[in-house]
Motif scaffolding. Structure first.
Motif, PDB file in Angstrom:
ATOM      1  N   ASN A  57       0.773  -1.304  -0.049  1.00  0.00           N
ATOM      2  CA  ASN A  57       0.038  -0.068   0.031  1.00  0.00           C
ATOM      3  C   ASN A  57       0.840   1.114  -0.037  1.00  0.00           C
ATOM      4  N   SER A 115       4.335  -5.730  11.988  1.00  0.00           N
ATOM      5  CA  SER A 115       3.895  -7.063  11.025  1.00  0.00           C
ATOM      6  C   SER A 115       2.270  -6.659  11.107  1.00  0.00           C
ATOM      7  N   ARG A 116       1.770  -5.845  11.882  1.00  0.00           N
ATOM      8  CA  ARG A 116       0.482  -5.166  11.865  1.00  0.00           C
ATOM      9  C   ARG A 116       0.041  -4.322  10.693  1.00  0.00           C
ATOM     10  N   GLY A 117       1.065  -3.962  10.087  1.00  0.00           N
ATOM     11  CA  GLY A 117       0.856  -3.151   8.995  1.00  0.00           C
ATOM     12  C   GLY A 117       1.597  -1.857   8.943  1.00  0.00           C
ATOM     13  N   GLN A 150       1.021   1.215   8.603  1.00  0.00           N
ATOM     14  CA  GLN A 150       0.543   2.522   9.571  1.00  0.00           C
ATOM     15  C   GLN A 150       1.124   2.145  10.864  1.00  0.00           C
ATOM     16  N   SER A 151       1.028   1.186  11.344  1.00  0.00           N
ATOM     17  CA  SER A 151       1.555   1.197  12.648  1.00  0.00           C
ATOM     18  C   SER A 151       2.926   1.389  12.793  1.00  0.00           C
ATOM     19  N   ASN A 205       1.699 -10.386   4.484  1.00  0.00           N
ATOM     20  CA  ASN A 205       0.605 -10.958   5.114  1.00  0.00           C
ATOM     21  C   ASN A 205      -0.745 -10.141   4.967  1.00  0.00           C
ATOM     22  N   GLN A 206      -1.799 -10.467   5.847  1.00  0.00           N
ATOM     23  CA  GLN A 206      -3.012  -9.893   5.500  1.00  0.00           C
ATOM     24  C   GLN A 206      -3.002  -8.316   5.521  1.00  0.00           C
ATOM     25  N   ASN A 207      -1.886  -7.810   6.267  1.00  0.00           N
ATOM     26  CA  ASN A 207      -1.727  -6.472   6.374  1.00  0.00           C
ATOM     27  C   ASN A 207      -0.870  -5.842   5.386  1.00  0.00           C
ATOM     28  N   GLY A 250       5.432 -10.053   6.759  1.00  0.00           N
ATOM     29  CA  GLY A 250       5.284 -10.442   7.991  1.00  0.00           C
ATOM     30  C   GLY A 250       6.615 -11.716   8.085  1.00  0.00           C
TER      31      GLY A 250
END
Length: 494
Positions: free
Chosen positions: A22, A171-173, A175-176, A378-380, A384
């Protein structure tokens, strides 16, 4: 079967897996990643060793000026390559395009084995060292288990836990990771600027800065026992070059923003600008920070002195120059204040390093030159598995290496590949003259050529004065050659 999402594929378990990053990082975000990845622990510590090696305020400041000029010159040269190849993986992509897959792999291998993970480990060790000011049990003497030369301490486990936490957050994205980077980098920049202003203002009024600048070019080497040896000629050149390990390490990792090109908006424009603004901001702050140190502390001191002023910059306790300098203003509370600031600085620095490094391994895995598992998002929409592989190896380095050794390995290997990359700029100008270049390197060919000459000179000095540690850096890089051919052979047999 789940319906495919945009820019995603469905895996065997029906979960949509993103296939693209992204693009959500702005110019400001990218600039803060550059500056935040550069500012870790070095600027608060390394000036003590540099002062012992040179014994001269003039040469000390000159060293920081030269480091800044080299860093900005390299960043300006990288800007052209970033504009040509705005892809995830950054410097790995540049080297591969200029010199082929073998050289690109050796770079990526060295980044994973020592440059990125070694820097992450060294910064985690520094983070733990300053956390120990508040939690003494984290000190190096609290050994839990000894396995031969490796000592597992509570502090090393704490350092590893910090890497696990930062890796999990990233790993949470993106943005984090971006939020952590922006908050922590802004905090340490504001704090550093405040200390610089206060320190220089006091120095100008007390006259200490003027006293430190008297006889500014009389260089001496001072041993840890206090023995003083005058320096001139070749001895001065060798001392100057050796001392640059500290300042170069402090100014390293500015190239990390190129690794995350796949997540930066308008990367052809924003990466070159972020490289320039980020390196310029940090090198200016580093120079002014050392002016502030010279405004608050005498350069020269004695290892047996019992007070902060008597120990000076040269023998600041545990080399904590910044803490000693601030102590002259705020007294004993400065120890806690500076420890907290350096904890913020190192935590934010490692966030940038961890965020960026995984993108390089992802790019290598996409080329079949790294573990296949690292080639997935990963999904984010972040790599990951590459993040966790990086975390595991950096954690092992936290157990196996001392801060000084990690510093030498990282700095020398990193400098070698900066030189190779800028040589690649010349090669690509020759073999791809018609390729679109939204930005052209400033001062080409003079500025890039001067960087190459200066870099090779420093490498030669380090090979002479720190033969074992720099040789280890070369050995680790060289091991990448047989690993590359083994990797290629494995691909052919599958």
């Amino acid at each position: 079967m789940a319906e495919n999402l945009p820019n995603s594929v469905s895996t065997t378990d029906g979960v949509a897996e993103p296939t693209e990053f992204n693009r959500s990082l702005s110019l400001i975000d990218s600039t803060l990643i550059v500056s935040g990845s550069m500012i870790g622990s070095g600027v608060f510590i390394v000036s003590a060793d540099m002062a012992r090696n040179l014994g001269s305020s003039g040469w000390l400041l000159m060293l920081w000026v030269l480091t800044g000029l080299l860093t900005v010159a390299a960043a300006l040269s990288y800007g052209e390559l970033a504009g040509m190849m705005p892809k995830a993986g950054g410097q790995y992509i540049y080297i591969q395009r200029a010199f082929g897959k073998l050289t690109g792999f050796v770079y990526g291998w060295t980044v994973f084995m020592v440059i990125q993970t070694g820097t992450i480990a060294a910064v985690a060790v520094a983070f733990t060292k300053y956390t120990a000011v508040f939690i003494p049990a984290l000190g190096p003497d609290n050994v839990l288990m000894a396995l031969g030369p490796i000592k597992i301490t509570l502090g090393s486990l704490f350092a590893i836990s910090s890497l696990v936490l930062i890796t999990w957050l990233n790993s949470r994205g993106v943005q984090s990771g971006k939020l952590i980077q922006n908050v922590f980098t802004s905090a340490k920049l504001i704090a550093l600027l405040g200390l610089i202003v206060i320190g220089i203002a006091l120095g100008l009024s007390s006259g200490l800065l003027s006293a430190n600048l008297t006889n500014a070019w009389e260089a001496t080497f001072t041993s840890t026992t206090g023995e003083v040896v005058p320096l001139a000629g070749i001895a001065l050149v060798l001392a100057f070059g050796t001392s640059m390990v500290g300042s170069l390490f402090s100014a390293d990792s500015w190239n990390n923003v190129t690794f995350i090109a796949g997540e930066i908006k308008n990367p052809r424009r924003n990466i070159p600008l972020a490289l320039f603004f980020g390196t310029l901001i940090v090198t200016t702050i580093y120079f002014l920070a050392n002016i502030s140190y010279l405004s608050l502390l005498p350069l020269k001191g004695s290892p047996v002195a019992t007070d902060i002023v008597g120990r000076g910059i040269q023998f600041a306790e545990a080399d904590r120059v910044a803490t000693a300098a601030v102590s002259t203003i705020f007294g004993n509370v400065a120890v806690a204040f500076m420890a907290a600031l350096i904890m913020v600085s190192t935590f934010g620095c490692n966030n940038g390093l961890i965020l960026a490094g995984a993108r390089l391994y992802y790019a290598m895995a996409k080329d079949g030159l790294f573990l296949k598992q690292a080639s997935h998002l990963n999904q984010n929409a972040v790599p990951g598995r590459a993040l966790w592989l990086q975390c595991i190896w950096a954690s092992l380095l936290c157990l196996s290496g001392k801060y000084g050794d990690l510093l030498d390995y990282c700095t020398f290997a990193s400098l070698c590949f900066y030189i190779i990359t800028i040589i690649g700029l010349f090669r690509l100008r020759r073999i791809e003259p018609n390729t679109e270049r939204p930005y052209r390197a400033f001062g080409y060919p003079l500025v890039p050529a001067l960087y190459i000459i200066a870099g090779l000179t420093i490498c030669a000095i380090l090979l002479y004065t720190k033969t074992f540690n720099t040789g280890m850096g070369l050995l680790i890089a060289g091991l990448g050659i047989p690993v590359y051919f083994l990797t290629k052979r494995g691909q052919q047999t599958t």
